[in-house]
Design a protein around this motif. Sequence first.
Motif, short mmCIF file in Angstrom:
data_model
loop_
_atom_site.label_atom_id
_atom_site.label_comp_id
_atom_site.label_asym_id
_atom_site.label_seq_id
_atom_site.Cartn_x
_atom_site.Cartn_y
_atom_site.Cartn_z
N ARG A 79 -20.68 -25.30 0.62
CA ARG A 79 -21.81 -25.85 -0.13
C ARG A 79 -23.12 -25.34 0.43
O ARG A 79 -24.02 -24.92 -0.31
N HIS A 80 -23.23 -25.38 1.75
CA HIS A 80 -24.47 -24.95 2.41
C HIS A 80 -24.76 -23.48 2.10
O HIS A 80 -25.89 -23.12 1.73
N LEU A 81 -23.76 -22.64 2.23
CA LEU A 81 -23.96 -21.21 2.01
C LEU A 81 -24.31 -20.91 0.56
O LEU A 81 -25.00 -19.91 0.27
N SER A 82 -23.87 -21.76 -0.36
CA SER A 82 -24.14 -21.52 -1.78
C SER A 82 -25.56 -21.90 -2.17
O SER A 82 -26.08 -21.39 -3.18
N ILE A 83 -26.21 -22.78 -1.40
CA ILE A 83 -27.55 -23.24 -1.79
C ILE A 83 -28.64 -22.84 -0.80
O ILE A 83 -29.83 -22.90 -1.14
N ALA A 84 -28.28 -22.43 0.41
CA ALA A 84 -29.29 -22.01 1.38
C ALA A 84 -29.95 -20.72 0.90
O ALA A 84 -29.27 -19.77 0.49
N LYS A 85 -31.25 -20.68 0.95
CA LYS A 85 -32.00 -19.53 0.47
C LYS A 85 -32.34 -18.57 1.61
O LYS A 85 -32.80 -19.00 2.67
N GLU A 86 -32.11 -17.29 1.38
CA GLU A 86 -32.50 -16.29 2.37
C GLU A 86 -34.02 -16.19 2.38
O GLU A 86 -34.67 -16.18 1.33
N TRP A 87 -34.59 -16.14 3.59
CA TRP A 87 -36.03 -15.94 3.69
C TRP A 87 -36.34 -15.17 4.96
O TRP A 87 -35.50 -15.08 5.86
N PHE A 88 -37.56 -14.63 5.03
CA PHE A 88 -37.91 -13.72 6.11
C PHE A 88 -39.19 -14.17 6.80
O PHE A 88 -40.23 -14.31 6.16
N PRO A 89 -39.12 -14.41 8.11
CA PRO A 89 -40.29 -14.89 8.83
C PRO A 89 -41.53 -14.03 8.64
O PRO A 89 -42.64 -14.56 8.52
N HIS A 90 -41.37 -12.71 8.58
CA HIS A 90 -42.54 -11.84 8.51
C HIS A 90 -43.36 -12.05 7.24
O HIS A 90 -44.54 -11.75 7.19
N GLU A 91 -42.71 -12.62 6.21
CA GLU A 91 -43.42 -12.83 4.95
C GLU A 91 -44.35 -14.05 4.99
O GLU A 91 -45.17 -14.23 4.10
N TYR A 92 -44.21 -14.86 6.02
CA TYR A 92 -45.00 -16.08 6.13
C TYR A 92 -46.09 -15.98 7.19
O TYR A 92 -46.77 -16.97 7.47
N VAL A 93 -46.25 -14.82 7.79
CA VAL A 93 -47.23 -14.64 8.88
C VAL A 93 -48.39 -13.77 8.39
O VAL A 93 -48.16 -12.66 7.89
N PRO A 94 -49.63 -14.23 8.53
CA PRO A 94 -50.80 -13.44 8.09
C PRO A 94 -51.15 -12.36 9.09
O PRO A 94 -52.12 -12.46 9.86
N ALA B 249 -51.35 -21.24 4.83
CA ALA B 249 -50.29 -20.35 5.31
C ALA B 249 -49.35 -21.09 6.25
O ALA B 249 -48.11 -20.95 6.16
N CYS B 250 -49.90 -21.89 7.15
CA CYS B 250 -49.07 -22.65 8.08
C CYS B 250 -48.27 -23.72 7.33
O CYS B 250 -47.10 -23.95 7.62
N GLU B 251 -48.92 -24.36 6.38
CA GLU B 251 -48.21 -25.40 5.61
C GLU B 251 -47.04 -24.79 4.85
O GLU B 251 -45.96 -25.39 4.79
N ALA B 252 -47.24 -23.61 4.26
CA ALA B 252 -46.15 -22.96 3.53
C ALA B 252 -45.00 -22.59 4.46
O ALA B 252 -43.82 -22.75 4.13
N LEU B 253 -45.34 -22.08 5.65
CA LEU B 253 -44.31 -21.72 6.62
C LEU B 253 -43.51 -22.93 7.05
O LEU B 253 -42.27 -22.91 7.05
N LEU B 254 -44.20 -24.01 7.42
CA LEU B 254 -43.48 -25.19 7.91
C LEU B 254 -42.72 -25.89 6.79
O LEU B 254 -41.70 -26.53 7.04
N ALA B 255 -43.19 -25.78 5.56
CA ALA B 255 -42.42 -26.33 4.44
C ALA B 255 -41.11 -25.56 4.28
O ALA B 255 -40.06 -26.13 3.97
N ARG B 256 -41.17 -24.24 4.50
CA ARG B 256 -39.96 -23.41 4.42
C ARG B 256 -38.99 -23.79 5.54
O ARG B 256 -37.77 -23.91 5.30
N VAL B 257 -39.50 -23.97 6.75
CA VAL B 257 -38.67 -24.39 7.88
C VAL B 257 -38.06 -25.76 7.60
O VAL B 257 -36.87 -26.00 7.83
#
Length: 315
Positions: free
Chosen positions: A27-42, A182-190
């Motif tokens: 279940r986890h693998l089917s719904i967990a979204k891939e994301w990349f840390p570098h895309e959230y850093v200014p 930017a920080c809010e978006a990053l921590l929301a993703r985390v």
Amino acid sequence: MRMTTTPLSQTALLLELEAVVEKNLDRHLSIAKEWFPHEYVPWSEGRTFDGPLGGEAWTESDSTIPEVARTALIVNLLTEDNLPSYHHEIATLFGRDGAWGTWVHRWTAEEGRHGTAIRDYLTVTRAVDPVALERARMTHMSAGYENVHGDEVLHSLAYVSFQELATRISHRNTGRVTGDPACEALLARVAADENLHMVFYRNLLGAAFELAPSQAMRAVADVVADFQMPGVGIEGFARKSVAIALAGIYDLRLHRDEVVVPVLRQWDVFDVTGLDADGEAARDQIAAHLDDLERAASRFEEKRAAREARLTARS
């Protein structure tokens, strides 16, 4: 998987819950979204620090976020930094084979991404003193982490069910008080990852209530009575946690009403059947602890309101 009134060994619990782990892993693998840390850093905001490359030393004026937000970010990051100890603890308890082992490694990989992203953000934006941060990391990781219930499967599952939700709330609220989108978006993703982790562990303990209700109830009672965040070993944690609570990022009210109560409700602990005498006693202890938390949260809110009134009067 059938309910038992006979206490199960730790090995038996792991074996009985293996199928539940496999189902929830899928279940986890089917719904967990891939994301990349570098895309959230200014990255364009960064510049070289002093040292071998001859850049500019960090100064307090470099940071554009409130002091309490810096405190919370440091606590959150240092908590993530102790991942090697956490991995050792859960890998030792759950094992490295089968569905349990697959989950342990997947969870570790996802948690490692959080530390990478937060540290990159803090460094690039000069939000905190990088020298102090690195020294704090060395001190904290050198001490390591040891789970109080490191050899007990159900206690550990109960703990991480509450802890992952608490971490999610802490990350989300920290992001909001930074005032930086930017920080809010990053921590929301985390925080979204942490929520999926909470659901995984919560579902496992939910299955444990069906399998061994009294053992599960005892585990929950013991954990809620002495719950501490994994960052408790951070130097100056008591002082930092008070500042975080005063800012409403994570306090007793949030802990009771948005962490403990919702998870207990999901397990339907006050309607669980098939309990033995100790299971019933454990449930009574949970109810009493909720009352204690309510009183403590109300007292803290009153003190915080009085403090804010004094500060307003002075200004």
